[in-house]
Design a protein around this motif. Structure first.
Motif, short mmCIF file in Angstrom:
data_model
loop_
_atom_site.label_atom_id
_atom_site.label_comp_id
_atom_site.label_asym_id
_atom_site.label_seq_id
_atom_site.Cartn_x
_atom_site.Cartn_y
_atom_site.Cartn_z
N PHE A 110 -13.38 -28.78 29.02
CA PHE A 110 -12.79 -27.60 28.42
C PHE A 110 -13.55 -27.22 27.15
N GLU A 111 -13.47 -25.93 26.80
CA GLU A 111 -14.17 -25.43 25.62
C GLU A 111 -13.79 -26.20 24.36
N ASN A 112 -12.50 -26.56 24.23
CA ASN A 112 -12.07 -27.23 23.00
C ASN A 112 -12.75 -28.59 22.82
N VAL A 113 -13.13 -29.25 23.91
CA VAL A 113 -13.83 -30.53 23.80
C VAL A 113 -15.23 -30.30 23.23
N TYR A 114 -15.95 -29.34 23.78
CA TYR A 114 -17.28 -29.01 23.26
C TYR A 114 -17.19 -28.55 21.81
N GLU A 115 -16.17 -27.76 21.50
CA GLU A 115 -15.99 -27.26 20.13
C GLU A 115 -15.80 -28.41 19.14
N GLU A 116 -14.92 -29.34 19.48
CA GLU A 116 -14.66 -30.48 18.59
C GLU A 116 -15.91 -31.33 18.38
N CYS A 117 -16.65 -31.56 19.45
CA CYS A 117 -17.86 -32.38 19.35
C CYS A 117 -18.94 -31.67 18.54
N PHE B 27 -18.44 -29.35 16.24
CA PHE B 27 -17.93 -29.36 14.88
C PHE B 27 -18.27 -30.69 14.20
N TYR B 28 -18.02 -31.78 14.88
CA TYR B 28 -18.32 -33.12 14.38
C TYR B 28 -19.82 -33.28 14.09
N GLU B 29 -20.66 -32.86 15.03
CA GLU B 29 -22.11 -32.99 14.88
C GLU B 29 -22.63 -32.15 13.71
N LEU B 30 -22.11 -30.94 13.54
CA LEU B 30 -22.54 -30.08 12.44
C LEU B 30 -22.12 -30.67 11.09
N GLN B 31 -20.93 -31.24 11.03
CA GLN B 31 -20.48 -31.90 9.81
C GLN B 31 -21.36 -33.10 9.48
N PHE C 221 -8.87 -11.47 15.87
CA PHE C 221 -9.93 -12.35 16.38
C PHE C 221 -9.73 -13.76 15.84
N ARG C 222 -10.29 -14.71 16.56
CA ARG C 222 -10.31 -16.09 16.10
C ARG C 222 -11.74 -16.59 16.24
N ILE C 223 -12.34 -16.98 15.12
CA ILE C 223 -13.70 -17.51 15.12
C ILE C 223 -13.63 -18.98 15.51
N ASP C 224 -14.37 -19.36 16.55
CA ASP C 224 -14.35 -20.76 16.98
C ASP C 224 -14.90 -21.67 15.89
N ILE C 225 -16.13 -21.42 15.46
CA ILE C 225 -16.76 -22.23 14.41
C ILE C 225 -17.52 -21.30 13.47
N LEU C 226 -17.32 -21.49 12.18
CA LEU C 226 -18.03 -20.76 11.14
C LEU C 226 -18.87 -21.76 10.36
N VAL C 227 -20.18 -21.53 10.32
CA VAL C 227 -21.11 -22.46 9.68
C VAL C 227 -21.63 -21.84 8.38
N GLU C 228 -21.44 -22.58 7.29
CA GLU C 228 -21.94 -22.16 5.97
C GLU C 228 -21.48 -20.75 5.59
N GLU D 249 -19.31 -18.83 18.90
CA GLU D 249 -18.27 -18.63 19.92
C GLU D 249 -18.60 -19.59 21.06
N ILE D 250 -17.71 -20.52 21.32
CA ILE D 250 -17.95 -21.55 22.32
C ILE D 250 -17.47 -21.06 23.68
N LYS D 251 -18.32 -21.21 24.68
CA LYS D 251 -17.97 -20.86 26.05
C LYS D 251 -18.37 -22.01 26.97
N ALA D 252 -17.50 -22.34 27.89
CA ALA D 252 -17.80 -23.35 28.90
C ALA D 252 -17.82 -22.65 30.25
#
Length: 71
Positions: A14-21, A23-27, A52-59, A65-68
């Motif tokens: 699922f997209e949320n799994v890729y998103e969490e991983c 997010f972790y890697e970017l941190q 709108f909801r931004i999946d991940i915002l970097v800096e 936007e995460i898509k699976a």
């Protein structure tokens, strides 16, 4: 980012799994990362709070936007 990221996870999650991983890697890289940021839209006097909801915002500059998809 390490190319093992995608290879280790593999397809079909699922997209949320890729998103969490991601997010972790970017941190881990020391980046300022936020996830699931609400972005309102304002049209004249109308304000739509949850437009709108931004999946991940970097800096505070890059929107991801995460898509699976199935392969």
């Amino acid at each position: 980012m390490d190319s093992r990221f995608i290879k280790n996870l593999g397809p079909g999650l699922f997209e949320n799994v890729y998103e969490e991983c991601l997010f972790y890697e970017l941190q881990k890289q020391g980046l300022k990362v936020e996830k699931q940021i609400i972005l309102p839209i304002i049209y004249e006097e109308l304000k739509i709070e949850n437009a709108f909801r931004i999946d991940i915002l970097v800096e505070s500059k890059l929107i991801l936007e995460i898509k699976a998809v199935t392969s």
